[in-house]
Design a protein around this motif. Structure first.
Motif, PDB file in Angstrom:
ATOM      1  N   LEU A 152       0.695  -1.141   0.044  1.00 52.00           N
ATOM      2  CA  LEU A 152      -0.038  -0.094  -0.075  1.00 52.00           C
ATOM      3  C   LEU A 152       0.704   1.260   0.231  1.00 52.00           C
ATOM      4  CD1 LEU A 152      -2.921   1.208   0.251  1.00 52.00           C
ATOM      5  CD2 LEU A 152      -2.344   1.247   2.615  1.00 52.00           C
ATOM      6  N   SER A 153       0.874   2.167  -0.955  1.00 47.84           N
ATOM      7  CA  SER A 153       1.727   2.969  -1.262  1.00 47.84           C
ATOM      8  C   SER A 153       3.131   2.926  -1.084  1.00 47.84           C
ATOM      9  CB  SER A 153       1.345   4.316  -0.253  1.00 47.84           C
ATOM     10  OG  SER A 153       0.067   4.885  -0.382  1.00 47.84           O
ATOM     11  N   GLY A 154       3.647   1.477  -1.550  1.00 43.37           N
ATOM     12  CA  GLY A 154       4.842   0.980  -1.629  1.00 43.37           C
ATOM     13  C   GLY A 154       5.273   0.641  -0.316  1.00 43.37           C
ATOM     14  N   ILE A 155       4.621   0.351   0.774  1.00 45.24           N
ATOM     15  CA  ILE A 155       4.689  -0.421   1.918  1.00 45.24           C
ATOM     16  C   ILE A 155       4.197  -1.659   1.976  1.00 45.24           C
ATOM     17  CG2 ILE A 155       4.469  -0.104   4.509  1.00 45.24           C
ATOM     18  CD1 ILE A 155       4.232   2.955   4.197  1.00 45.24           C
ATOM     19  N   LEU A 156       4.750  -2.589   2.354  1.00 44.66           N
ATOM     20  CA  LEU A 156       4.619  -4.040   2.459  1.00 44.66           C
ATOM     21  C   LEU A 156       3.454  -4.120   3.711  1.00 44.66           C
ATOM     22  CD1 LEU A 156       4.981  -7.197   1.282  1.00 44.66           C
ATOM     23  CD2 LEU A 156       6.603  -7.183   3.070  1.00 44.66           C
ATOM     24  N   VAL A 157       2.231  -4.817   3.358  1.00 47.79           N
ATOM     25  CA  VAL A 157       1.180  -4.985   4.369  1.00 47.79           C
ATOM     26  C   VAL A 157       0.808  -6.509   4.420  1.00 47.79           C
ATOM     27  CG1 VAL A 157       0.456  -2.650   4.194  1.00 47.79           C
ATOM     28  CG2 VAL A 157      -0.692  -4.141   2.661  1.00 47.79           C
ATOM     29  N   GLY A 158       1.058  -7.288   3.403  1.00 52.30           N
ATOM     30  CA  GLY A 158       0.772  -8.713   3.131  1.00 52.30           C
ATOM     31  C   GLY A 158       1.465  -9.648   2.223  1.00 52.30           C
ATOM     32  N   THR A 159       1.565 -10.706   2.625  1.00 56.37           N
ATOM     33  CA  THR A 159       2.057 -11.705   1.702  1.00 56.37           C
ATOM     34  C   THR A 159       1.010 -12.795   1.394  1.00 56.37           C
ATOM     35  OG1 THR A 159       3.049 -12.947   3.334  1.00 56.37           O
ATOM     36  CG2 THR A 159       4.394 -11.129   2.303  1.00 56.37           C
ATOM     37  N   GLY A 160       1.117 -13.770   0.365  1.00 58.29           N
ATOM     38  CA  GLY A 160       0.523 -14.695  -0.123  1.00 58.29           C
ATOM     39  C   GLY A 160       0.889 -15.783  -0.808  1.00 58.29           C
ATOM     40  N   VAL A 161       0.537 -17.134  -1.030  1.00 58.59           N
ATOM     41  CA  VAL A 161       1.058 -18.188  -1.840  1.00 58.59           C
ATOM     42  C   VAL A 161      -0.201 -18.551  -2.559  1.00 58.59           C
ATOM     43  CG1 VAL A 161       2.315 -20.349  -1.799  1.00 58.59           C
ATOM     44  CG2 VAL A 161       2.735 -18.453  -0.159  1.00 58.59           C
ATOM     45  N   TRP A 162       0.088 -19.249  -3.760  1.00 57.18           N
ATOM     46  CA  TRP A 162      -1.040 -19.507  -4.605  1.00 57.18           C
ATOM     47  C   TRP A 162      -0.631 -20.759  -5.309  1.00 57.18           C
ATOM     48  CZ3 TRP A 162      -3.675 -17.007  -9.436  1.00 57.18           C
ATOM     49  CH2 TRP A 162      -4.839 -17.625  -9.727  1.00 57.18           C
ATOM     50  N   ALA A 163      -1.272 -21.913  -5.443  1.00 58.03           N
ATOM     51  CA  ALA A 163      -1.151 -22.849  -6.159  1.00 58.03           C
ATOM     52  C   ALA A 163      -1.947 -23.429  -6.990  1.00 58.03           C
ATOM     53  CB  ALA A 163      -0.461 -24.154  -5.291  1.00 58.03           C
ATOM     54  N   LEU A 194      -5.250 -31.040 -14.447  1.00 57.70           N
ATOM     55  CA  LEU A 194      -5.089 -32.203 -15.013  1.00 57.70           C
ATOM     56  C   LEU A 194      -6.070 -32.429 -16.138  1.00 57.70           C
ATOM     57  CD1 LEU A 194      -4.123 -34.354 -11.789  1.00 57.70           C
ATOM     58  CD2 LEU A 194      -2.610 -33.094 -13.449  1.00 57.70           C
ATOM     59  N   ASP A 195      -6.008 -33.710 -16.908  1.00 52.82           N
ATOM     60  CA  ASP A 195      -6.974 -33.813 -17.710  1.00 52.82           C
ATOM     61  C   ASP A 195      -8.575 -33.619 -17.366  1.00 52.82           C
ATOM     62  OD1 ASP A 195      -5.470 -34.408 -20.192  1.00 52.82           O
ATOM     63  OD2 ASP A 195      -5.094 -36.370 -19.539  1.00 52.82           O
ATOM     64  N   ASP A 196      -8.768 -34.519 -16.285  1.00 55.98           N
ATOM     65  CA  ASP A 196     -10.359 -34.466 -15.778  1.00 55.98           C
ATOM     66  C   ASP A 196     -10.331 -33.793 -14.487  1.00 55.98           C
ATOM     67  OD1 ASP A 196      -8.768 -36.171 -14.158  1.00 55.98           O
ATOM     68  OD2 ASP A 196     -10.116 -38.063 -14.485  1.00 55.98           O
ATOM     69  N   GLN A 197      -9.430 -33.029 -13.792  1.00 55.50           N
ATOM     70  CA  GLN A 197      -9.550 -32.466 -12.486  1.00 55.50           C
ATOM     71  C   GLN A 197      -8.839 -31.479 -12.313  1.00 55.50           C
ATOM     72  OE1 GLN A 197      -8.396 -34.975  -9.130  1.00 55.50           O
ATOM     73  NE2 GLN A 197      -7.400 -36.448 -10.699  1.00 55.50           N
ATOM     74  N   TYR A 198      -9.063 -30.439 -11.591  1.00 55.72           N
ATOM     75  CA  TYR A 198      -8.165 -29.271 -11.237  1.00 55.72           C
ATOM     76  C   TYR A 198      -8.287 -29.096  -9.893  1.00 55.72           C
ATOM     77  CZ  TYR A 198     -11.927 -25.965 -10.877  1.00 55.72           C
ATOM     78  OH  TYR A 198     -13.056 -25.396 -10.560  1.00 55.72           O
ATOM     79  N   SER A 199      -7.393 -28.425  -9.262  1.00 55.65           N
ATOM     80  CA  SER A 199      -7.486 -27.793  -7.813  1.00 55.65           C
ATOM     81  C   SER A 199      -6.472 -26.705  -7.589  1.00 55.65           C
ATOM     82  CB  SER A 199      -7.043 -28.935  -6.693  1.00 55.65           C
ATOM     83  OG  SER A 199      -5.521 -28.930  -7.004  1.00 55.65           O
ATOM     84  N   THR A 200      -7.077 -25.861  -6.854  1.00 59.94           N
ATOM     85  CA  THR A 200      -6.347 -24.535  -6.410  1.00 59.94           C
ATOM     86  C   THR A 200      -6.388 -24.057  -5.008  1.00 59.94           C
ATOM     87  OG1 THR A 200      -6.246 -22.096  -7.056  1.00 59.94           O
ATOM     88  CG2 THR A 200      -8.459 -23.062  -7.214  1.00 59.94           C
ATOM     89  N   THR A 201      -5.287 -23.360  -4.525  1.00 57.77           N
ATOM     90  CA  THR A 201      -5.236 -23.284  -3.047  1.00 57.77           C
ATOM     91  C   THR A 201      -4.664 -22.065  -2.895  1.00 57.77           C
ATOM     92  OG1 THR A 201      -3.162 -24.309  -2.679  1.00 57.77           O
ATOM     93  CG2 THR A 201      -5.225 -25.577  -2.253  1.00 57.77           C
ATOM     94  N   ALA A 202      -4.754 -21.158  -1.696  1.00 57.30           N
ATOM     95  CA  ALA A 202      -4.170 -19.775  -1.700  1.00 57.30           C
ATOM     96  C   ALA A 202      -4.258 -19.755  -0.147  1.00 57.30           C
ATOM     97  CB  ALA A 202      -4.986 -18.855  -2.273  1.00 57.30           C
ATOM     98  N   ASN A 203      -3.217 -18.965   0.496  1.00 59.14           N
ATOM     99  CA  ASN A 203      -2.980 -18.610   1.544  1.00 59.14           C
ATOM    100  C   ASN A 203      -2.428 -17.175   1.802  1.00 59.14           C
ATOM    101  OD1 ASN A 203      -0.126 -19.206   2.697  1.00 59.14           O
ATOM    102  ND2 ASN A 203      -0.883 -20.823   1.657  1.00 59.14           N
ATOM    103  N   GLY A 204      -2.978 -16.253   2.816  1.00 60.59           N
ATOM    104  CA  GLY A 204      -2.170 -15.159   2.906  1.00 60.59           C
ATOM    105  C   GLY A 204      -2.380 -14.733   4.322  1.00 60.59           C
ATOM    106  N   GLY A 205      -1.771 -13.408   4.740  1.00 57.91           N
ATOM    107  CA  GLY A 205      -1.647 -12.857   5.863  1.00 57.91           C
ATOM    108  C   GLY A 205      -1.133 -11.286   6.006  1.00 57.91           C
ATOM    109  N   ALA A 206      -1.637 -10.727   6.937  1.00 63.14           N
ATOM    110  CA  ALA A 206      -0.950  -9.353   7.063  1.00 63.14           C
ATOM    111  C   ALA A 206       0.362  -9.405   7.449  1.00 63.14           C
ATOM    112  CB  ALA A 206      -1.914  -8.553   7.960  1.00 63.14           C
ATOM    113  N   THR A 207       1.015  -8.521   7.303  1.00 56.74           N
ATOM    114  CA  THR A 207       2.415  -8.171   7.572  1.00 56.74           C
ATOM    115  C   THR A 207       2.648  -6.718   7.700  1.00 56.74           C
ATOM    116  OG1 THR A 207       4.831  -9.024   7.286  1.00 56.74           O
ATOM    117  CG2 THR A 207       3.708  -8.389   5.284  1.00 56.74           C
ATOM    118  N   GLY A 208       4.065  -6.629   8.387  1.00 54.06           N
ATOM    119  CA  GLY A 208       4.457  -4.953   8.328  1.00 54.06           C
ATOM    120  C   GLY A 208       3.334  -4.221   9.220  1.00 54.06           C
ATOM    121  N   LEU A 209       3.104  -2.909   8.149  1.00 48.48           N
ATOM    122  CA  LEU A 209       2.295  -2.088   8.761  1.00 48.48           C
ATOM    123  C   LEU A 209       0.793  -2.442   9.076  1.00 48.48           C
ATOM    124  CD1 LEU A 209       1.497   1.109   9.012  1.00 48.48           C
ATOM    125  CD2 LEU A 209       0.984   1.269   6.826  1.00 48.48           C
ATOM    126  N   LEU A 210       0.085  -3.496   8.366  1.00 42.08           N
ATOM    127  CA  LEU A 210      -0.845  -3.858   8.504  1.00 42.08           C
ATOM    128  C   LEU A 210      -1.211  -4.952   9.632  1.00 42.08           C
ATOM    129  CD1 LEU A 210      -4.009  -3.627   7.396  1.00 42.08           C
ATOM    130  CD2 LEU A 210      -3.554  -5.596   6.112  1.00 42.08           C
TER     131      LEU A 210
END
Length: 286
Positions: free
Chosen positions: A46-57, A61-77
């Protein structure tokens, strides 16, 4: 560290909007192509200040898919809002189309935790539950059964398929409008092509990205007087930068920018590691 109440609320709104849009944008699922996987790490500033991080996977595949994500506040937030979020979605690939089946998301803070579970069949919401049950707000526009048809869940949402055989990284990628239901709110998202850019992550992808404008339209499940909703609906300068998952015609967010009262909010990939899945490997994984 302390902030004036109004400023703290604005930063919390900016952080929440960034996480929500990361999870929800862009809801343009469609036919998949081949098989591939992605692991991406993101910073939220936010305005160049780190406030959060996250990971996405993502795994397709041919007949199925999955997606996951997690994140959290850091720094100022994190100094005044200890928030974390996780999300996951699974579905089938049916006749080349990504069809969501199950979605779960948990948002936690120092004061409370909330979990949303939803199941879908053929693009329609079969059932969903929010735990704990939220209080009834008479000002909230009701979500009807019609609002829960022809939608996608927020974790399947960022998988944007580009049909055809030409390079998927082009203006056609941004010609899409769709509906999203996140368990509480129903809204539409529309994309328009803006330009092409080159990106280079600290680890992984280095190449072109297609930049689309984003327009947010709330439909139901929200309180019309909420300032954050009004602000998002009025924005005409939000952008999403899309990069490809190797081995597929699926594009996903590399960067997201949102103007806020405290400056530009930005979610950007620092690691964007993607690879095609050979057919034999995919077969063993199944």
């Amino acid at each position: 560290m302390t902030l004036p109440r109004s400023m703290a609320a604005s930063v919390r709104t900016a952080g929440g909007v960034s996480f929500a849009l990361f999870a929800a944008m862009l809801a343009m699922t469609g036919p998949a192509a081949a098989q591939g996987k992605l692991e991406a790490h993101y910073d939220v500033t936010l305005s160049g200040i780190l406030v959060g991080t996250g990971v996405w996977a993502v795994d397709i595949l041919d007949d199925q898919y999955s997606t996951t994500a997690n994140g959290g506040a850091t720094g100022l937030l994190k100094a005044f809002a200890h928030g974390t979020g996780t999300g996951a979605s699974q579905g089938r690939v049916v006749n080349g189309a990504l069809v969501p089946a199950n979605y779960t998301a948990t948002i936690s803070s120092s004061k409370k935790s909330e979990t949303i579970r939803m199941s879908l069949v053929g693009g329609n919401v079969k059932d969903f539950v929010i735990e704990p049950t939220p209080p009834v707000d008479a000002k909230r526009i009701p979500v009807t059964d019609a609002h829960k048809r022809g939608v996608v869940d927020p974790m399947s949402a960022p998988l944007l398929h580009v049909p055809g055989t030409a390079d998927p990284l082009g203006p056609e990628a941004c010609h899409a409008t769709t509906g999203v239901f996140d368990g509480r709110m129903r809204y539409d998202l529309r994309l328009d092509f803006k330009r092409m850019e080159m990106v280079k992550s600290e680890k992984g992808y280095h190449g072109p990205a297609v930049v689309c404008a984003i327009y947010f339209s709330p439909i139901a499940g929200y309180v019309p007087d909420r300032l954050a909703i009004k602000y998002l609906a009025a924005q005409r300068n939000m952008e999403i930068w899309l990069a490809p998952i190797a081995g597929t015609r699926v594009l996903v967010p590399y960067r997201l920018t949102i103007p806020t009262p405290l400056g530009t909010g930005k979610l950007e990939s620092t690691q964007f590691i993607t690879s095609a899945i050979p057919p034999k490997t995919a077969a063993k994984a199944q």
